[in-house]
Scaffold this motif. Structure first.
Motif, short mmCIF file in Angstrom:
data_model
loop_
_atom_site.label_atom_id
_atom_site.label_comp_id
_atom_site.label_asym_id
_atom_site.label_seq_id
_atom_site.Cartn_x
_atom_site.Cartn_y
_atom_site.Cartn_z
N GLU A 104 0.86 -1.17 0.00
CA GLU A 104 0.00 0.00 0.00
C GLU A 104 0.90 1.23 0.00
O GLU A 104 1.60 1.48 0.99
CB GLU A 104 -0.92 -0.03 1.22
N ARG A 105 0.86 1.97 -1.08
CA ARG A 105 1.83 3.06 -1.25
C ARG A 105 1.12 4.39 -1.49
O ARG A 105 0.04 4.45 -2.08
CB ARG A 105 2.78 2.74 -2.40
N PHE A 106 1.79 5.46 -1.05
CA PHE A 106 1.20 6.80 -1.06
C PHE A 106 1.84 7.61 -2.19
O PHE A 106 2.58 8.56 -1.97
CB PHE A 106 1.40 7.46 0.30
N GLU A 107 1.51 7.25 -3.40
CA GLU A 107 2.15 7.85 -4.57
C GLU A 107 1.64 9.26 -4.87
O GLU A 107 2.40 10.12 -5.29
CB GLU A 107 1.99 6.92 -5.77
N LYS A 108 0.35 9.49 -4.66
CA LYS A 108 -0.17 10.85 -4.84
C LYS A 108 0.49 11.80 -3.86
O LYS A 108 0.87 12.92 -4.22
CB LYS A 108 -1.69 10.87 -4.65
N ALA A 109 0.63 11.35 -2.60
CA ALA A 109 1.25 12.19 -1.59
C ALA A 109 2.67 12.56 -1.99
O ALA A 109 3.10 13.71 -1.83
CB ALA A 109 1.25 11.49 -0.24
N ARG A 110 3.41 11.58 -2.52
CA ARG A 110 4.79 11.85 -2.91
C ARG A 110 4.85 12.90 -4.02
O ARG A 110 5.77 13.71 -4.07
CB ARG A 110 5.48 10.55 -3.35
N ALA A 111 3.85 12.88 -4.91
CA ALA A 111 3.87 13.78 -6.04
C ALA A 111 3.39 15.19 -5.68
O ALA A 111 4.04 16.19 -6.02
CB ALA A 111 3.00 13.22 -7.17
N VAL A 112 2.27 15.29 -4.98
CA VAL A 112 1.66 16.61 -4.76
C VAL A 112 1.22 16.84 -3.32
O VAL A 112 0.67 17.90 -3.00
CB VAL A 112 0.45 16.81 -5.70
N GLY A 113 1.43 15.86 -2.43
CA GLY A 113 0.93 15.96 -1.06
C GLY A 113 -0.49 15.41 -0.97
O GLY A 113 -1.20 15.31 -1.98
N ASP A 114 -0.91 15.03 0.22
CA ASP A 114 -2.23 14.43 0.37
C ASP A 114 -2.67 14.51 1.83
O ASP A 114 -1.85 14.65 2.75
CB ASP A 114 -2.19 12.96 -0.07
N HIS A 115 -3.97 14.42 2.03
CA HIS A 115 -4.57 14.34 3.36
C HIS A 115 -5.17 12.94 3.49
O HIS A 115 -6.12 12.60 2.77
CB HIS A 115 -5.65 15.40 3.54
N LEU A 116 -4.61 12.13 4.36
CA LEU A 116 -5.00 10.72 4.50
C LEU A 116 -5.90 10.53 5.70
O LEU A 116 -5.58 10.96 6.81
CB LEU A 116 -3.76 9.83 4.64
N HIS A 117 -7.03 9.85 5.48
CA HIS A 117 -7.94 9.55 6.58
C HIS A 117 -8.80 8.36 6.16
O HIS A 117 -9.45 8.39 5.11
CB HIS A 117 -8.83 10.75 6.88
N GLY A 118 -8.79 7.28 6.94
CA GLY A 118 -9.59 6.12 6.57
C GLY A 118 -9.55 5.04 7.63
O GLY A 118 -8.99 5.21 8.72
N ILE A 119 -10.17 3.93 7.30
CA ILE A 119 -10.27 2.78 8.19
C ILE A 119 -9.83 1.53 7.43
O ILE A 119 -10.24 1.32 6.29
CB ILE A 119 -11.73 2.55 8.67
N GLN A 120 -8.98 0.72 8.08
CA GLN A 120 -8.75 -0.63 7.56
C GLN A 120 -9.22 -1.63 8.60
O GLN A 120 -8.80 -1.59 9.75
CB GLN A 120 -7.30 -0.91 7.19
N ALA A 121 -10.12 -2.50 8.16
CA ALA A 121 -10.64 -3.57 9.01
C ALA A 121 -10.25 -4.91 8.41
O ALA A 121 -10.01 -5.02 7.21
CB ALA A 121 -12.16 -3.47 9.12
N TRP A 122 -10.14 -5.92 9.29
CA TRP A 122 -9.97 -7.29 8.84
C TRP A 122 -11.20 -8.08 9.25
O TRP A 122 -11.69 -7.97 10.39
CB TRP A 122 -8.76 -7.96 9.48
N VAL A 123 -11.69 -8.89 8.32
CA VAL A 123 -12.81 -9.78 8.58
C VAL A 123 -12.27 -11.21 8.53
O VAL A 123 -11.77 -11.65 7.48
CB VAL A 123 -13.92 -9.58 7.54
N ALA A 124 -12.33 -11.93 9.63
CA ALA A 124 -11.85 -13.31 9.67
C ALA A 124 -12.78 -14.20 8.86
O ALA A 124 -14.01 -14.00 8.84
CB ALA A 124 -11.76 -13.80 11.11
N LEU A 125 -12.21 -15.19 8.21
CA LEU A 125 -12.98 -16.10 7.37
C LEU A 125 -13.48 -17.30 8.17
O LEU A 125 -12.77 -17.80 9.05
CB LEU A 125 -12.13 -16.58 6.20
N PRO A 126 -14.68 -17.80 7.88
CA PRO A 126 -15.14 -19.04 8.52
C PRO A 126 -14.19 -20.19 8.21
O PRO A 126 -13.46 -20.16 7.20
CB PRO A 126 -16.52 -19.28 7.88
N ARG A 127 -14.20 -21.21 9.06
CA ARG A 127 -13.28 -22.33 8.89
C ARG A 127 -13.32 -22.90 7.48
O ARG A 127 -12.27 -23.22 6.90
CB ARG A 127 -13.60 -23.44 9.90
N GLU A 128 -14.52 -23.04 6.91
CA GLU A 128 -14.63 -23.68 5.60
C GLU A 128 -14.09 -22.82 4.47
O GLU A 128 -13.93 -23.29 3.34
CB GLU A 128 -16.09 -24.05 5.31
N HIS A 129 -13.80 -21.54 4.77
CA HIS A 129 -13.26 -20.64 3.74
C HIS A 129 -11.86 -20.13 4.07
O HIS A 129 -11.30 -19.35 3.30
CB HIS A 129 -14.19 -19.45 3.55
#
Length: 297
Positions: A104-129
């Motif tokens: 996951e790379r911040f290429e726009k920020a490197r070029a012109v700057g950026d304001h970053l704000h967000g959420i990363q969640a993980w969803v665990a998979l059921p045993r069968e998946h």
């Protein structure tokens, strides 16, 4: 009534990138299948920011990563060959299954700057998946159903709620939505799932007569049905059916400690393919205790 309040804990991902870690928490490891929840930013990245802020290639197993941005842009690259920028109000959904690597790379920020704000969640998979084939999908527009009512603008990120169904393919019953609320507005909290929570990303809300500020996750009781914005607020609502105990080691999730040990060994030995478009560096396995492999008989 609210069963538990979890305050974010600040964690450094290196290179000046800090996040607010919410899940897992010592007294509450999961909410439904949601096993990991990081609040990224808000953070201003100056033009020319060093590449050390990027998240270099790293592996996952046994989960789906769900990245959602309020602001900014991140470029995703993975070992399946996908290169996909994600921008505000969009979703990248990556199911690791038997194993995937990505950066996951911040290429726009490197070029012109950026304001970053967000959420990363993980969803665990059921045993069968847990060992399903890895996959990646990007979602925007009609894949993320929207509604507006009484000072609330909602967007469904995943699963089914509010009479709507989002476009991402999920592996167990869940819901995940973003509510932007004007001061004084009230919103329904979806029911129908045994475990539910709210996360206050910005502003302040009231549930059951108590006020809660930004940076807090509220694990909800069965009778919690509405929230009210005390001031303009951005709130994530989430929940689903429990899928059983899961173990975490670094970026790996599994119902088996032995499987975690195997994934760690595979990564250390270089047996997990790096993204073709980003294969010149990677994050090494962390030091410290590792999951134990099964004893030889």
């Amino acid at each position: 009534m609210v069963e538990m309040v979890i305050e974010q804990r600040r964690r450094s991902l290196g290179g000046g990138l800090d996040v607010g870690r919410v899940l897992p928490f010592a007294r509450r490891r999961m909410v439904g299948p949601f096993i990991f929840f990081d609040h990224m930013g808000p953070l201003d990245l100056a033009a020319g920011v060093d590449r050390s802020v990027d998240v270099r290639p790293h592996p996952h197993i046994g989960l789906s990563t769900v990245t959602y941005l309020f602001d900014g842009e991140i470029v995703h690259r993975d070992s399946l060959g996908y290169t996909q920028p994600i921008r505000a109000r969009e979703v990248n959904w990556m199911t690791a299954g038997s194993g995937i690597t990505h950066s996951e790379r911040f290429e726009k920020a490197r070029a012109v700057g950026d304001h970053l704000h967000g959420i990363q969640a993980w969803v665990a998979l059921p045993r069968e998946h847990e060992e399903c084939a890895p996959s990646f999908s990007h979602h925007e527009g009609s894949d993320l159903p929207q509604w507006s009512e009484g000072g609330v603008q909602g967007r469904l990120i995943a699963g089914s709620a509010y009479g709507l169904t989002a476009g991402a393919a999920t592996h167990s019953p869940l819901f995940y939505a973003h509510l932007d609320m004007r001061a004084g507005a009230t919103a329904e909290i979806p029911s129908g799932q045994p475990e539910r929570a709210l996360y206050v990303a910005t502003g302040a809300i009231e549930v059951g007569g108590s006020r809660y500020e930004a940076g807090r996750m509220l694990v909800l009781g069965a009778d919690d049905s509405r929230l009210r914005a005390v001031q303009p607020a951005s709130v994530m609502v989430l929940g689903g059916e429990p899928i059983g105990e899961r173990f975490i080691y670094w970026n790996f999730v599994s119902s088996s400690k032995e499987r975690l040990a195997q994934a760690a060994a595979d990564w250390e030995a270089g047996h997990m393919k790096l993204p073709d478009a980003d294969d010149q560096e990677f994050i090494p396995l962390p030091g410290g205790p590792r999951p134990s492999a099964p004893a030889m008989s």
